[in-house]
Design an enzyme around this catalytic site. Sequence first.
Site, PDB file in Angstrom:
ATOM      1  N   ARG A   1      11.438  -2.476  11.231  1.00 37.15           N
ATOM      2  CA  ARG A   1      10.441  -2.008  12.199  1.00 37.15           C
ATOM      3  C   ARG A   1      10.197  -3.078  13.265  1.00 37.15           C
ATOM      4  NH1 ARG A   1       5.552  -0.170   8.356  1.00 37.15           N
ATOM      5  NH2 ARG A   1       4.408  -1.136  10.071  1.00 37.15           N
TER       6      ARG A   1
ATOM      7  N   ARG B   1      -0.669  -9.084  13.436  1.00 41.72           N
ATOM      8  CA  ARG B   1      -1.222  -8.022  12.569  1.00 41.72           C
ATOM      9  C   ARG B   1      -2.149  -8.627  11.515  1.00 41.72           C
ATOM     10  NH1 ARG B   1       4.037  -5.164  10.634  1.00 41.72           N
ATOM     11  NH2 ARG B   1       2.694  -3.689   9.558  1.00 41.72           N
TER      12      ARG B   1
ATOM     13  N   ARG C   1      -9.333   1.367   9.186  1.00 40.90           N
ATOM     14  CA  ARG C   1      -8.938  -0.013   9.476  1.00 40.90           C
ATOM     15  C   ARG C   1     -10.023  -0.745  10.255  1.00 40.90           C
ATOM     16  NH1 ARG C   1      -3.044   0.678   9.290  1.00 40.90           N
ATOM     17  NH2 ARG C   1      -1.925  -1.253   9.657  1.00 40.90           N
TER      18      ARG C   1
ATOM     19  N   ARG D   1      11.616  -6.803   4.845  1.00 36.48           N
ATOM     20  CA  ARG D   1      11.396  -5.359   4.670  1.00 36.48           C
ATOM     21  C   ARG D   1      12.350  -4.539   5.535  1.00 36.48           C
ATOM     22  NH1 ARG D   1       5.396  -2.902   4.796  1.00 36.48           N
ATOM     23  NH2 ARG D   1       5.337  -3.432   7.000  1.00 36.48           N
TER      24      ARG D   1
ATOM     25  N   LYS E   1       0.840  -1.214   0.000  1.00 37.00           N
ATOM     26  CA  LYS E   1       0.000   0.000   0.000  1.00 37.00           C
ATOM     27  C   LYS E   1       0.871   1.258   0.000  1.00 37.00           C
ATOM     28  CE  LYS E   1      -2.258  -0.989   3.828  1.00 37.00           C
ATOM     29  NZ  LYS E   1      -1.651  -2.287   4.209  1.00 37.00           N
TER      30      LYS E   1
HETATM   31  P1  AMP Z   1       1.063   0.469   9.208  1.00 36.50           P
HETATM   32  O1  AMP Z   1       2.321   1.203   8.924  1.00 36.50           O
HETATM   33  O2  AMP Z   1      -0.116   0.972   8.423  1.00 36.50           O
HETATM   34  O3  AMP Z   1       1.232  -1.025   9.114  1.00 36.50           O
HETATM   35  O4  AMP Z   1       0.698   0.785  10.741  1.00 36.50           O
HETATM   36  C1  AMP Z   1       1.576   0.450  11.792  1.00 36.50           C
HETATM   37  C2  AMP Z   1       0.806   0.369  13.103  1.00 36.50           C
HETATM   38  O5  AMP Z   1       0.216   1.650  13.396  1.00 36.50           O
HETATM   39  C3  AMP Z   1      -0.383  -0.609  13.091  1.00 36.50           C
HETATM   40  O6  AMP Z   1       0.009  -1.942  13.351  1.00 36.50           O
HETATM   41  C4  AMP Z   1      -1.236  -0.017  14.224  1.00 36.50           C
HETATM   42  O7  AMP Z   1      -0.688  -0.314  15.490  1.00 36.50           O
HETATM   43  C5  AMP Z   1      -1.070   1.479  14.009  1.00 36.50           C
HETATM   44  N1  AMP Z   1      -2.095   2.004  13.067  1.00 36.50           N
HETATM   45  C6  AMP Z   1      -1.882   2.554  11.835  1.00 36.50           C
HETATM   46  N2  AMP Z   1      -3.033   2.927  11.276  1.00 36.50           N
HETATM   47  C7  AMP Z   1      -4.018   2.624  12.163  1.00 36.50           C
HETATM   48  C8  AMP Z   1      -5.432   2.738  12.148  1.00 36.50           C
HETATM   49  N3  AMP Z   1      -6.087   3.259  11.090  1.00 36.50           N
HETATM   50  N4  AMP Z   1      -6.115   2.306  13.243  1.00 36.50           N
HETATM   51  C9  AMP Z   1      -5.471   1.782  14.310  1.00 36.50           C
HETATM   52  N5  AMP Z   1      -4.148   1.624  14.372  1.00 36.50           N
HETATM   53  C10 AMP Z   1      -3.406   2.029  13.312  1.00 36.50           C
END
Ligand code: AMP
Length: 214
Positions: free
Chosen positions: A160, A171, A88, A127, A13
């Site tokens: 990360r 996740r 989400r 990654r 994404k």
């Molecule tokens: P991502 O980089 O999108 O994978 O997000 C990393 C982490 O940020 C996720 O595993 C969540 O802990 C938090 N996070 C990001 N976006 C959201 C969202 N829309 N709602 C809740 N937690 C989020």
Amino acid sequence: MILILLGPPGAGKGTQGRFLADEYGIPEISSGDILRAEVAGNTKLGRQAKSYMDKGELVPDGIIVAMMADRISKEDCKPGFILDGFPRTIDQAGALADMLKELGRSVDFVLNIDISEERVIKRISGRRSCPNCSSVYNVHCNPPKKDGICDNCGNELIQRIDDSESTVLNRLKIYNKQTKPIIDCYDKRSLLRTVDGEPKPDVILDDILNLLNR
Ligand code: AMP
């Protein structure tokens, strides 16, 4: 154009979001990137979010919705924007619809990047991310020119904390339970387009542009 990118963690994404932002000249807004910057800056929001993020759990809806409402109301979002990682949950999707309605706007397309769990696990384990400019690499299929260094800004790359294999499984579980149901909601509203997330990034981008321009 207001575009939402959906798909499991590691679907690409962020990569496609940045390509599309360049293509359409609108910002790509990644909720994960905003949260990581808040954590790095040790802000109140960052401190609230960190423990959820480290475990691969979702940060509570109230915190996320306020953060995204603030971002979407900024001047640079007027011509449109691309959302990566938000909404989400069903409640976040409802909150997004409400905030857009208030601005007299609505979602144009929802793009679902479809990819198998096996591929996601392999991709995320390789990654490497740049904490400075958010560029993303993969040690197997998209390595930086110099080992461990960002091509774009020269910063040291990191893995990360939430990209460890056990956290990725958590996740994915959360994605299947809380985020996947959103796909059906947008499909019922005829906003959904699905693209195969397995090919190389430039092939996926072509497929996306074909879908959006159709
Ligand atoms: P991502 O980089 O999108 O994978 O997000 C990393 C982490 O940020 C996720 O595993 C969540 O802990 C938090 N996070 C990001 N976006 C959201 C969202 N829309 N709602 C809740 N937690 C989020």
